[in-house]
Design a protein around this motif. Sequence first.
Motif, PDB file in Angstrom:
ATOM      1  N   ARG A  52     -26.374-107.778  12.792  1.00  0.00           N
ATOM      2  CA  ARG A  52     -25.775-107.045  11.665  1.00  0.00           C
ATOM      3  C   ARG A  52     -24.369-106.558  12.025  1.00  0.00           C
ATOM      4  O   ARG A  52     -23.427-106.710  11.249  1.00  0.00           O
ATOM      5  CB  ARG A  52     -26.654-105.858  11.265  1.00  0.00           C
ATOM      6  CG  ARG A  52     -26.063-105.017  10.141  1.00  0.00           C
ATOM      7  CD  ARG A  52     -26.944-103.837   9.756  1.00  0.00           C
ATOM      8  NE  ARG A  52     -28.106-104.306   9.008  1.00  0.00           N
ATOM      9  CZ  ARG A  52     -29.348-104.381   9.484  1.00  0.00           C
ATOM     10  NH1 ARG A  52     -29.614-104.013  10.718  1.00  0.00           N
ATOM     11  NH2 ARG A  52     -30.327-104.820   8.738  1.00  0.00           N
ATOM     12  N   GLU A  53     -24.235-105.963  13.204  1.00  0.00           N
ATOM     13  CA  GLU A  53     -22.928-105.472  13.631  1.00  0.00           C
ATOM     14  C   GLU A  53     -21.940-106.618  13.835  1.00  0.00           C
ATOM     15  O   GLU A  53     -20.761-106.483  13.515  1.00  0.00           O
ATOM     16  CB  GLU A  53     -23.070-104.663  14.923  1.00  0.00           C
ATOM     17  CG  GLU A  53     -23.779-103.345  14.718  1.00  0.00           C
ATOM     18  CD  GLU A  53     -24.095-102.612  16.009  1.00  0.00           C
ATOM     19  OE1 GLU A  53     -24.550-101.463  15.901  1.00  0.00           O
ATOM     20  OE2 GLU A  53     -23.907-103.171  17.108  1.00  0.00           O
ATOM     21  N   LEU A  54     -22.426-107.734  14.346  1.00  0.00           N
ATOM     22  CA  LEU A  54     -21.564-108.908  14.515  1.00  0.00           C
ATOM     23  C   LEU A  54     -21.057-109.387  13.164  1.00  0.00           C
ATOM     24  O   LEU A  54     -19.867-109.640  12.982  1.00  0.00           O
ATOM     25  CB  LEU A  54     -22.328-110.021  15.225  1.00  0.00           C
ATOM     26  CG  LEU A  54     -21.588-111.337  15.450  1.00  0.00           C
ATOM     27  CD1 LEU A  54     -20.395-111.139  16.374  1.00  0.00           C
ATOM     28  CD2 LEU A  54     -22.538-112.373  16.028  1.00  0.00           C
ATOM     29  N   GLY A  55     -21.960-109.477  12.182  1.00  0.00           N
ATOM     30  CA  GLY A  55     -21.594-109.972  10.859  1.00  0.00           C
ATOM     31  C   GLY A  55     -20.702-109.043  10.069  1.00  0.00           C
ATOM     32  O   GLY A  55     -19.970-109.481   9.182  1.00  0.00           O
ATOM     33  N   SER A  56     -20.734-107.764  10.401  1.00  0.00           N
ATOM     34  CA  SER A  56     -19.908-106.808   9.652  1.00  0.00           C
ATOM     35  C   SER A  56     -18.708-106.321  10.453  1.00  0.00           C
ATOM     36  O   SER A  56     -17.961-105.462   9.975  1.00  0.00           O
ATOM     37  CB  SER A  56     -20.762-105.618   9.207  1.00  0.00           C
ATOM     38  OG  SER A  56     -21.316-104.951  10.325  1.00  0.00           O
ATOM     39  N   ASN A  57     -18.495-106.883  11.619  1.00  0.00           N
ATOM     40  CA  ASN A  57     -17.360-106.483  12.452  1.00  0.00           C
ATOM     41  C   ASN A  57     -16.048-106.860  11.770  1.00  0.00           C
ATOM     42  O   ASN A  57     -15.871-107.988  11.306  1.00  0.00           O
ATOM     43  CB  ASN A  57     -17.468-107.159  13.816  1.00  0.00           C
ATOM     44  CG  ASN A  57     -16.313-106.815  14.705  1.00  0.00           C
ATOM     45  OD1 ASN A  57     -15.266-107.438  14.637  1.00  0.00           O
ATOM     46  ND2 ASN A  57     -16.491-105.798  15.546  1.00  0.00           N
ATOM     47  N   LYS A  58     -15.104-105.928  11.746  1.00  0.00           N
ATOM     48  CA  LYS A  58     -13.848-106.158  11.026  1.00  0.00           C
ATOM     49  C   LYS A  58     -13.040-107.322  11.600  1.00  0.00           C
ATOM     50  O   LYS A  58     -12.388-108.042  10.866  1.00  0.00           O
ATOM     51  CB  LYS A  58     -13.002-104.893  10.986  1.00  0.00           C
ATOM     52  CG  LYS A  58     -12.489-104.417  12.323  1.00  0.00           C
ATOM     53  CD  LYS A  58     -11.696-103.122  12.177  1.00  0.00           C
ATOM     54  CE  LYS A  58     -11.203-102.634  13.518  1.00  0.00           C
ATOM     55  NZ  LYS A  58     -10.460-101.380  13.379  1.00  0.00           N
ATOM     56  N   TYR A  59     -13.090-107.526  12.897  1.00  0.00           N
ATOM     57  CA  TYR A  59     -12.322-108.618  13.499  1.00  0.00           C
ATOM     58  C   TYR A  59     -12.885-109.986  13.100  1.00  0.00           C
ATOM     59  O   TYR A  59     -12.135-110.904  12.781  1.00  0.00           O
ATOM     60  CB  TYR A  59     -12.299-108.483  15.026  1.00  0.00           C
ATOM     61  CG  TYR A  59     -11.726-107.161  15.475  1.00  0.00           C
ATOM     62  CD1 TYR A  59     -10.386-106.854  15.253  1.00  0.00           C
ATOM     63  CD2 TYR A  59     -12.524-106.210  16.090  1.00  0.00           C
ATOM     64  CE1 TYR A  59      -9.854-105.637  15.651  1.00  0.00           C
ATOM     65  CE2 TYR A  59     -12.001-104.993  16.494  1.00  0.00           C
ATOM     66  CZ  TYR A  59     -10.672-104.702  16.272  1.00  0.00           C
ATOM     67  OH  TYR A  59     -10.152-103.491  16.659  1.00  0.00           O
ATOM     68  N   GLY A  64     -12.820-114.782   9.582  1.00  0.00           N
ATOM     69  CA  GLY A  64     -13.482-115.599   8.570  1.00  0.00           C
ATOM     70  C   GLY A  64     -12.621-115.792   7.334  1.00  0.00           C
ATOM     71  O   GLY A  64     -12.548-116.890   6.774  1.00  0.00           O
ATOM     72  N   VAL A  65     -11.957-114.732   6.904  1.00  0.00           N
ATOM     73  CA  VAL A  65     -11.064-114.823   5.742  1.00  0.00           C
ATOM     74  C   VAL A  65      -9.891-115.747   6.056  1.00  0.00           C
ATOM     75  O   VAL A  65      -9.508-116.584   5.230  1.00  0.00           O
ATOM     76  CB  VAL A  65     -10.566-113.422   5.315  1.00  0.00           C
ATOM     77  CG1 VAL A  65      -9.420-113.525   4.328  1.00  0.00           C
ATOM     78  CG2 VAL A  65     -11.707-112.610   4.740  1.00  0.00           C
ATOM     79  N   LEU A  66      -9.321-115.624   7.235  1.00  0.00           N
ATOM     80  CA  LEU A  66      -8.193-116.483   7.605  1.00  0.00           C
ATOM     81  C   LEU A  66      -8.600-117.956   7.616  1.00  0.00           C
ATOM     82  O   LEU A  66      -7.849-118.811   7.128  1.00  0.00           O
ATOM     83  CB  LEU A  66      -7.638-116.075   8.971  1.00  0.00           C
ATOM     84  CG  LEU A  66      -6.950-114.711   9.009  1.00  0.00           C
ATOM     85  CD1 LEU A  66      -6.632-114.309  10.444  1.00  0.00           C
ATOM     86  CD2 LEU A  66      -5.698-114.713   8.150  1.00  0.00           C
TER      87      LEU A  66
END
Length: 74
Positions: A52-59, A64-66
């Motif tokens: 969960r923390e991995l998937g929601s990590n800001k970095y 992913g967006v880039l």
Amino acid sequence: MAVSVDLSKALDKAYEDKSLKEILDASPAALAGVTDAAAQALKDALGIDTVRELGSNKYFAVAGVLVALEGKTT
């Protein structure tokens, strides 16, 4: 609405029959290809203890967006 997803190739064998909550609460090593050493490195470097923390990590979210934007810019 029920949703069914086959995640067997994305998860370590030990997690293939676990609930979504159990997977999200597990170490990132629950993901196929993520070793215990890599999960420890994530914890040491970024404080990431769970999937969960991995998937929601800001970095990781920014990365992913880039990647999603790649090829969509002129």
